[in-house]
Write a protein that holds these residues in place. Structure first.
Motif, PDB file in Angstrom:
ATOM      1  N   GLY A 185       0.755  -1.223  -0.002  1.00 12.21           N
ATOM      2  CA  GLY A 185      -0.054   0.046  -0.123  1.00 12.21           C
ATOM      3  C   GLY A 185       0.844   1.099   0.000  1.00 12.21           C
ATOM      4  N   ALA A 186       1.914   1.285  -0.422  1.00 12.03           N
ATOM      5  CA  ALA A 186       2.759   2.510  -0.547  1.00 12.03           C
ATOM      6  C   ALA A 186       2.930   2.741  -2.120  1.00 12.03           C
ATOM      7  N   PRO A 187       3.553   4.053  -2.268  1.00 15.15           N
ATOM      8  CA  PRO A 187       3.664   4.539  -3.839  1.00 15.15           C
ATOM      9  C   PRO A 187       4.713   3.664  -4.401  1.00 15.15           C
ATOM     10  N   ASP A 188       4.193   3.281  -5.590  1.00 17.73           N
ATOM     11  CA  ASP A 188       5.072   2.203  -6.476  1.00 17.73           C
ATOM     12  C   ASP A 188       5.879   2.855  -7.524  1.00 17.73           C
ATOM     13  N   LEU A 189       7.031   2.393  -7.735  1.00 15.40           N
ATOM     14  CA  LEU A 189       7.665   3.018  -9.050  1.00 15.40           C
ATOM     15  C   LEU A 189       7.167   3.115 -10.285  1.00 15.40           C
ATOM     16  N   CYS A 214       6.586  18.085  -2.894  1.00 12.78           N
ATOM     17  CA  CYS A 214       7.036  17.276  -1.699  1.00 12.78           C
ATOM     18  C   CYS A 214       6.816  16.063  -1.562  1.00 12.78           C
ATOM     19  N   ILE A 215       7.971  15.098  -1.293  1.00 10.42           N
ATOM     20  CA  ILE A 215       7.842  13.930  -1.336  1.00 10.42           C
ATOM     21  C   ILE A 215       8.214  12.966  -0.008  1.00 10.42           C
ATOM     22  N   GLY A 216       7.313  12.348   0.503  1.00 11.40           N
ATOM     23  CA  GLY A 216       8.005  11.506   1.423  1.00 11.40           C
ATOM     24  C   GLY A 216       6.785  11.475   2.915  1.00 11.40           C
ATOM     25  N   PRO A 217       6.055  12.340   3.331  1.00 11.61           N
ATOM     26  CA  PRO A 217       5.441  12.184   4.479  1.00 11.61           C
ATOM     27  C   PRO A 217       4.635  10.779   4.540  1.00 11.61           C
ATOM     28  N   GLY A 218       4.740  10.161   5.337  1.00 10.30           N
ATOM     29  CA  GLY A 218       4.229   8.773   5.361  1.00 10.30           C
ATOM     30  C   GLY A 218       4.359   7.635   4.125  1.00 10.30           C
ATOM     31  N   ILE A 219       5.303   7.806   3.429  1.00  9.14           N
ATOM     32  CA  ILE A 219       5.574   6.702   2.398  1.00  9.14           C
ATOM     33  C   ILE A 219       6.504   5.673   3.356  1.00  9.14           C
ATOM     34  N   SER A 220       6.570   4.465   2.852  1.00  2.00           N
ATOM     35  CA  SER A 220       7.269   3.439   3.353  1.00  2.00           C
ATOM     36  C   SER A 220       8.862   3.332   2.855  1.00  2.00           C
ATOM     37  N   HIS A 221       9.569   2.451   3.495  1.00  2.00           N
ATOM     38  CA  HIS A 221      10.899   2.225   2.934  1.00  2.00           C
ATOM     39  C   HIS A 221      10.953   0.997   1.918  1.00  2.00           C
ATOM     40  N   LEU A 250      11.163   5.011  -6.786  1.00  2.00           N
ATOM     41  CA  LEU A 250      10.223   5.901  -7.200  1.00  2.00           C
ATOM     42  C   LEU A 250      10.928   7.296  -6.629  1.00  2.00           C
ATOM     43  N   VAL A 251      11.221   7.416  -5.253  1.00  2.00           N
ATOM     44  CA  VAL A 251      11.646   8.691  -4.903  1.00  2.00           C
ATOM     45  C   VAL A 251      13.002   9.132  -5.668  1.00  2.00           C
ATOM     46  N   ARG A 252      13.776   8.158  -5.723  1.00  2.00           N
ATOM     47  CA  ARG A 252      15.419   8.449  -6.534  1.00  2.00           C
ATOM     48  C   ARG A 252      14.885   8.937  -7.876  1.00  2.00           C
ATOM     49  N   ALA A 253      14.042   8.333  -8.615  1.00  6.71           N
ATOM     50  CA  ALA A 253      13.765   8.765  -9.991  1.00  6.71           C
ATOM     51  C   ALA A 253      13.134  10.025 -10.082  1.00  6.71           C
ATOM     52  N   LEU A 254      12.089  10.505  -8.863  1.00  9.39           N
ATOM     53  CA  LEU A 254      11.642  11.625  -9.188  1.00  9.39           C
ATOM     54  C   LEU A 254      12.734  12.943  -8.769  1.00  9.39           C
ATOM     55  N   VAL A 255      13.520  12.643  -7.944  1.00 10.75           N
ATOM     56  CA  VAL A 255      14.410  13.715  -7.497  1.00 10.75           C
ATOM     57  C   VAL A 255      15.510  13.704  -8.866  1.00 10.75           C
ATOM     58  N   ALA A 256      15.708  12.894  -9.446  1.00 11.64           N
ATOM     59  CA  ALA A 256      16.658  12.864 -10.497  1.00 11.64           C
ATOM     60  C   ALA A 256      16.156  13.482 -11.625  1.00 11.64           C
ATOM     61  N   SER A 257      14.782  13.669 -11.870  1.00 11.06           N
ATOM     62  CA  SER A 257      14.201  13.964 -13.128  1.00 11.06           C
ATOM     63  C   SER A 257      13.199  15.281 -12.989  1.00 11.06           C
ATOM     64  N   VAL A 258      12.797  15.394 -11.842  1.00 11.87           N
ATOM     65  CA  VAL A 258      12.034  16.613 -11.588  1.00 11.87           C
ATOM     66  C   VAL A 258      12.697  17.793 -11.255  1.00 11.87           C
ATOM     67  N   SER A 259      12.522  19.185 -11.814  1.00 20.49           N
ATOM     68  CA  SER A 259      13.462  20.129 -11.499  1.00 20.49           C
ATOM     69  C   SER A 259      12.566  21.287 -10.687  1.00 20.49           C
ATOM     70  N   LEU A 260      11.613  20.786  -9.852  1.00 21.62           N
ATOM     71  CA  LEU A 260      10.830  21.892  -9.207  1.00 21.62           C
ATOM     72  C   LEU A 260      11.653  21.887  -7.926  1.00 21.62           C
ATOM     73  N   PRO A 261      11.286  23.049  -7.195  1.00 19.72           N
ATOM     74  CA  PRO A 261      11.962  23.062  -5.726  1.00 19.72           C
ATOM     75  C   PRO A 261      11.196  21.906  -4.781  1.00 19.72           C
ATOM     76  N   THR A 262      11.778  21.051  -4.162  1.00 15.41           N
ATOM     77  CA  THR A 262      11.537  19.797  -3.531  1.00 15.41           C
ATOM     78  C   THR A 262      11.830  19.632  -2.097  1.00 15.41           C
ATOM     79  N   VAL A 263      10.759  19.398  -1.315  1.00 14.68           N
ATOM     80  CA  VAL A 263      10.831  19.121   0.011  1.00 14.68           C
ATOM     81  C   VAL A 263      10.891  17.570   0.108  1.00 14.68           C
ATOM     82  N   LEU A 264      11.913  16.992   0.630  1.00 19.77           N
ATOM     83  CA  LEU A 264      11.796  15.607   1.357  1.00 19.77           C
ATOM     84  C   LEU A 264      11.781  15.256   2.577  1.00 19.77           C
TER      85      LEU A 264
END
Length: 176
Positions: free
Chosen positions: A127-131, A148-155, A162-176
């Protein structure tokens, strides 16, 4: 209109992810002390002082003038984190929040987040966000002002990917 970020005299060490694999994805690394200057801390304890630090809002401004935020958050059993993150974004002046959350928790989030636009995304067996949600989230982020990526997602490994792919490809100001 370009906004200036709210700057505090607090210093923090910023690390995007907890493992060495993330190093190629984090861009610049800042390492600073966590000590607050006493004067700043005392000066901001009153609401009137905090309000003076925020950029002015346009009295007749629309949600687009005040910023659109995409939050990738929440997982089964961790819906409160998504609710708190989206609510905080709205309370601090964001014009409109969008929440990309695992499909199975969207009904529960919708009950609490009546002002937030919900975007169901693919989820892992837990039940966590998937790649598999990467393309949908990246496309949705193209019309946003912040991410914003991360509040309440799993390990879960697929969530971490998914987190790594988004951080590498999205150029918005991002809060992790």
């Amino acid at each position: 209109v370009e906004r200036q970020p709210l700057l505090a005299d607090a210093r923090v060490e910023a690390k995007l992810l907890h493992d060495r694999e993330a190093l190629p994805f984090h861009g610049e690394h800042y390492s600073r002390s966590l000590r607050h200057r006493r004067r700043f801390t005392r000066a901001t304890t009153r609401a009137s002082n905090l309000a003076a630090l925020l950029p002015p809002r346009k009295p007749a401004g629309s949600k687009f003038d005040h910023g659109l935020a995409l939050l990738v958050c929440g997982s089964r059993g961790m819906t409160g984190a998504a609710v708190l993150a989206a609510s905080a974004a709205m309370r601090t002046g964001c014009g409109m929040t969008h929440c990309a959350a695992p499909e199975s928790i969207v009904p529960q989030l919708s009950h609490h987040l009546v002002e937030t636009v919900m975007h169901p995304i693919a989820e892992t067996a837990g039940g966590a966000p998937d790649l598999a949600a990467f393309d949908a989230v990246r496309e949705r982020s193209s019309s946003m002002h912040a991410l914003c990526i991360g509040p309440g997602i799993s390990h879960d490994p697929r969530t971490s990917a998914l987190v790594r792919a988004l951080v590498a490809s999205v150029s918005l100001p991002t809060v992790l």
